[in-house]
Design a protein around this motif. Sequence first.
Motif, PDB file in Angstrom:
ATOM      1  N   LEU A 127      -1.888   1.218  -0.748  1.00 31.92           N
ATOM      2  CA  LEU A 127      -2.904   0.735   0.187  1.00 31.92           C
ATOM      3  C   LEU A 127      -3.040   1.674   1.376  1.00 31.92           C
ATOM      4  O   LEU A 127      -4.151   2.071   1.754  1.00 31.92           O
ATOM      5  N   LEU A 128      -1.913   2.047   1.954  1.00 30.00           N
ATOM      6  CA  LEU A 128      -1.950   2.923   3.116  1.00 30.00           C
ATOM      7  C   LEU A 128      -2.561   4.266   2.745  1.00 30.00           C
ATOM      8  O   LEU A 128      -3.303   4.862   3.528  1.00 30.00           O
ATOM      9  N   VAL A 156     -10.782  -1.326   4.583  1.00 25.68           N
ATOM     10  CA  VAL A 156      -9.843  -1.215   3.460  1.00 25.68           C
ATOM     11  C   VAL A 156      -8.795  -2.325   3.527  1.00 25.68           C
ATOM     12  O   VAL A 156      -8.545  -3.024   2.537  1.00 25.68           O
ATOM     13  N   ILE A 201      -1.984  13.901   9.194  1.00 22.76           N
ATOM     14  CA  ILE A 201      -2.119  12.456   9.355  1.00 22.76           C
ATOM     15  C   ILE A 201      -1.343  11.764   8.250  1.00 22.76           C
ATOM     16  O   ILE A 201      -1.550  12.036   7.072  1.00 22.76           O
ATOM     17  N   ALA A 202      -0.420  10.883   8.626  1.00 24.94           N
ATOM     18  CA  ALA A 202       0.373  10.154   7.635  1.00 24.94           C
ATOM     19  C   ALA A 202       0.632   8.756   8.151  1.00 24.94           C
ATOM     20  O   ALA A 202       1.258   8.590   9.191  1.00 24.94           O
ATOM     21  N   PHE A 203       0.148   7.758   7.410  1.00 20.91           N
ATOM     22  CA  PHE A 203       0.283   6.374   7.866  1.00 20.91           C
ATOM     23  C   PHE A 203       1.695   5.843   7.687  1.00 20.91           C
ATOM     24  O   PHE A 203       2.071   4.857   8.291  1.00 20.91           O
ATOM     25  N   GLN A 204       2.461   6.453   6.808  1.00 24.44           N
ATOM     26  CA  GLN A 204       3.842   6.022   6.599  1.00 24.44           C
ATOM     27  C   GLN A 204       4.661   7.202   6.118  1.00 24.44           C
ATOM     28  O   GLN A 204       4.102   8.211   5.712  1.00 24.44           O
ATOM     29  N   ARG A 205       5.956   7.047   6.144  1.00 21.22           N
ATOM     30  CA  ARG A 205       6.821   8.155   5.755  1.00 21.22           C
ATOM     31  C   ARG A 205       6.615   8.551   4.301  1.00 21.22           C
ATOM     32  O   ARG A 205       6.768   9.711   3.935  1.00 21.22           O
ATOM     33  N   MET A 262       0.391   8.099  14.877  1.00 23.43           N
ATOM     34  CA  MET A 262      -0.568   7.695  13.832  1.00 23.43           C
ATOM     35  C   MET A 262       0.140   7.038  12.657  1.00 23.43           C
ATOM     36  O   MET A 262      -0.147   7.315  11.507  1.00 23.43           O
ATOM     37  N   GLN A 263       1.112   6.202  12.956  1.00 24.55           N
ATOM     38  CA  GLN A 263       1.805   5.519  11.878  1.00 24.55           C
ATOM     39  C   GLN A 263       1.731   4.008  12.032  1.00 24.55           C
ATOM     40  O   GLN A 263       1.671   3.485  13.131  1.00 24.55           O
ATOM     41  N   ILE A 264       1.711   3.349  10.874  1.00 27.96           N
ATOM     42  CA  ILE A 264       1.970   1.922  10.846  1.00 27.96           C
ATOM     43  C   ILE A 264       3.432   1.706  11.220  1.00 27.96           C
ATOM     44  O   ILE A 264       4.284   2.475  10.806  1.00 27.96           O
ATOM     45  N   LEU A 321      -1.806  -6.974  -3.621  1.00 20.23           N
ATOM     46  CA  LEU A 321      -0.603  -6.185  -3.375  1.00 20.23           C
ATOM     47  C   LEU A 321       0.537  -6.628  -4.277  1.00 20.23           C
ATOM     48  O   LEU A 321       1.218  -5.810  -4.893  1.00 20.23           O
ATOM     49  N   GLN A 350      -9.577   7.466   3.822  1.00 21.96           N
ATOM     50  CA  GLN A 350     -10.832   7.141   4.489  1.00 21.96           C
ATOM     51  C   GLN A 350     -10.893   7.814   5.852  1.00 21.96           C
ATOM     52  O   GLN A 350     -11.915   8.389   6.231  1.00 21.96           O
ATOM     53  N   VAL A 351      -9.812   7.724   6.582  1.00 20.00           N
ATOM     54  CA  VAL A 351      -9.787   8.319   7.909  1.00 20.00           C
ATOM     55  C   VAL A 351      -9.978   9.824   7.812  1.00 20.00           C
ATOM     56  O   VAL A 351     -10.781  10.410   8.536  1.00 20.00           O
ATOM     57  N   CYS A 403       5.438   1.176  -5.022  1.00 19.10           N
ATOM     58  CA  CYS A 403       5.199   0.398  -3.803  1.00 19.10           C
ATOM     59  C   CYS A 403       3.707   0.167  -3.592  1.00 19.10           C
ATOM     60  O   CYS A 403       2.941   1.116  -3.430  1.00 19.10           O
ATOM     61  N   ALA A 404       3.319  -1.092  -3.570  1.00 20.96           N
ATOM     62  CA  ALA A 404       1.902  -1.415  -3.423  1.00 20.96           C
ATOM     63  C   ALA A 404       1.406  -1.063  -2.030  1.00 20.96           C
ATOM     64  O   ALA A 404       0.264  -0.633  -1.853  1.00 20.96           O
ATOM     65  N   LEU A 405       2.245  -1.229  -1.050  1.00 20.80           N
ATOM     66  CA  LEU A 405       1.832  -0.929   0.314  1.00 20.80           C
ATOM     67  C   LEU A 405       1.511   0.552   0.445  1.00 20.80           C
ATOM     68  O   LEU A 405       0.530   0.931   1.086  1.00 20.80           O
ATOM     69  N   VAL A 425     -13.620  10.638   7.210  1.00 18.88           N
ATOM     70  CA  VAL A 425     -14.470  10.525   8.399  1.00 18.88           C
ATOM     71  C   VAL A 425     -14.256  11.713   9.322  1.00 18.88           C
ATOM     72  O   VAL A 425     -15.210  12.372   9.761  1.00 18.88           O
ATOM     73  N   ARG A 457       0.631  -5.377  -8.080  1.00 16.25           N
ATOM     74  CA  ARG A 457       1.049  -4.051  -8.537  1.00 16.25           C
ATOM     75  C   ARG A 457       2.308  -3.547  -7.838  1.00 16.25           C
ATOM     76  O   ARG A 457       2.571  -2.351  -7.800  1.00 16.25           O
ATOM     77  N   HIS A 458       3.077  -4.469  -7.298  1.00 16.47           N
ATOM     78  CA  HIS A 458       4.236  -4.028  -6.532  1.00 16.47           C
ATOM     79  C   HIS A 458       5.542  -4.226  -7.287  1.00 16.47           C
ATOM     80  O   HIS A 458       5.774  -5.276  -7.870  1.00 16.47           O
ATOM     81  N   GLU A 478      -4.846   4.804   0.592  1.00 13.84           N
ATOM     82  CA  GLU A 478      -6.300   4.654   0.522  1.00 13.84           C
ATOM     83  C   GLU A 478      -6.914   4.656   1.922  1.00 13.84           C
ATOM     84  O   GLU A 478      -7.890   5.373   2.187  1.00 13.84           O
ATOM     85  N   ALA A 479      -6.327   3.889   2.815  1.00 17.95           N
ATOM     86  CA  ALA A 479      -6.848   3.806   4.175  1.00 17.95           C
ATOM     87  C   ALA A 479      -6.813   5.177   4.835  1.00 17.95           C
ATOM     88  O   ALA A 479      -7.774   5.613   5.480  1.00 17.95           O
TER      89      ALA A 479
END
Lengths: 168, 168
Positions: free
Chosen positions: A110-111, B121, A87-91, B1-3, B130, A117-118, A105-107, A121, B133-134, A113-114
Motif C-alpha cells: 500500500l505504501l 490511495v 522519497i521513502a514512506f517506510q524502511r 517523509m515517513q509514516i 489489506l 503517486q507522490v 507485507c500488505a502495508l 506528481v 494479501r497479508h 503505491e501511495a
Amino acid sequence: MQITRAAEYGVLGLTALARRPLGEVVMIETLCAEEDIPNSFLGKILQSLAKAGIVKSARGSGGGFSLARTPTEVTALEIIEAIEGPIAFQRCLDEDLGCEHSGGCALCALLSEAQEQVREVFGRTTLSDLTGRHIPNGLVRQARNRSSETAAPVMPLDPVPVQPAPAS
Amino acid sequence: MQITRAAEYGVLGLTALARRPLGEVVMIETLCAEEDIPNSFLGKILQSLAKAGIVKSARGSGGGFSLARTPTEVTALEIIEAIEGPIAFQRCLDEDLGCEHSGGCALCALLSEAQEQVREVFGRTTLSDLTGRHIPNGLVRQARNRSSETAAPVMPLDPVPVQPAPAS
DNA sequence: GCTTTTCCAGACGAATTTGGTCTGGTTCGC
DNA sequence: GCGAACCAGACCAAATTCGTCTGGAAAAGC
Ligand code: SF4
Ligand code: SF4
C-alpha cells in the motif's frame, strides 16, 4: 509525514532563481530576501543542489548561484530528492535499510503505491511550472508590513509586481 | 517523509484482528506476537484507535480488543489519521498551523496535489483489502528462525498457514 | 469482597531528526 | 594582496519519535 523545511526552502529558492534570465548569477543573500529564508541555511541547501547538478556555484566577488539547466527541465522530484534523499514512506521502501517482511507485507504494498503517486506528481511538475504561478514570499511579507503601518488589517493581495516574464 | 512506526504498527495490529471472525476479543499480547510489535507500544496505539471508534476495548479477565466495524468499512486512511493525526505535507496544509503565504505559494499548491493523491490511495484501501494479501510478520520471523536452525539459508515463503477466511 | 486479569492514562526518557548557526577554509575578481 | 563570496563540516538547541513504566480502574470469577 511532512516535507522538511530544507526541501521547502530549496524549491522556493530555486523559483527565485528561475524567475531570472537563465544563467544569471545571484547571491544567496538576494534569494533569501526574496523568499524569506534563513540565510545560512539556504547556503547549505544550495550545496546539495550544486552536487546534484541542478545549480552551478561561482565563488569570489561577483559570485553566487545560477541554474545549471533550464527551468523546464528540472522537476520538483529531482529537487526534493537531491535535498532529502530518495522519497521513502517506510524502511521497506528505502533501498539501504529494507525490511525482511517486505515480501508478504500488505502495508508495504500500500505504501509503495501511495509513494509512487507522490513521485508521479512531483515528477511531472517542473521548476518552470512552479515559478509561473508563484508569488515570492518575501514580497508578500513586505506588503503585509506596509499595510499594517497604514492600518489596513487585511491585505487584499492586489496584482503582484513580479518582474515580467523573460521574453525568452 | 515517513509514516511513523506507530501508524505502521497500528495497521498491522488491525490486520491481525481482522483476520479473525468479526467481534472476537483478542489480547494485546496475542496481536503483538503475530505481527512482531513491541507489546506496550501497541497498547497505546490501540487506545487511539478505540477513541476513534475503530476498535472496542474490554477490560478485565477475558478482555482485550475487538473490531468495532467490519473490515470492509474501515479504510487505511482512517486508521492512519486516527493515529498520526491528519496527513499534512506542510504547515500550510495543516488546519491548525497554516502559513501566511499559502495564497500565492506554488509549492503549497503542488504539495496539496500530492497529498490528495496519497489520501485517495489510503482512502480507497480497506482493512479487508489489506488483510487479504497479508502474511503475518510474526509467522515470517518464526519460519526464518526455524529454517536457520535446519540450515536452509533462504526461506521460500510457501503457501501460508493463515486461518481460512471467515465464511461470513 | 477479594483477587486476578486486562485495559487506561499519562509521565518519563533515550535516541534520532530537524532546523539551523558558526568557523576556518578556498577560490575568485580586482 | 584583499575582500567578496561560496564550501565543508562541526556544532548545537529544539522537536519528534519510539518506546517503557507506573499507578490506577474495571470486569470476571471465586
Ligand atoms: S510496512 Fe511491512 S515490509 Fe514495510 S517496513 Fe513495515 S513491516 Fe516491513
Ligand atoms: S509551501 Fe508555501 S504556503 Fe506552504 S508553508 Fe511553505 S511557504 Fe507557506
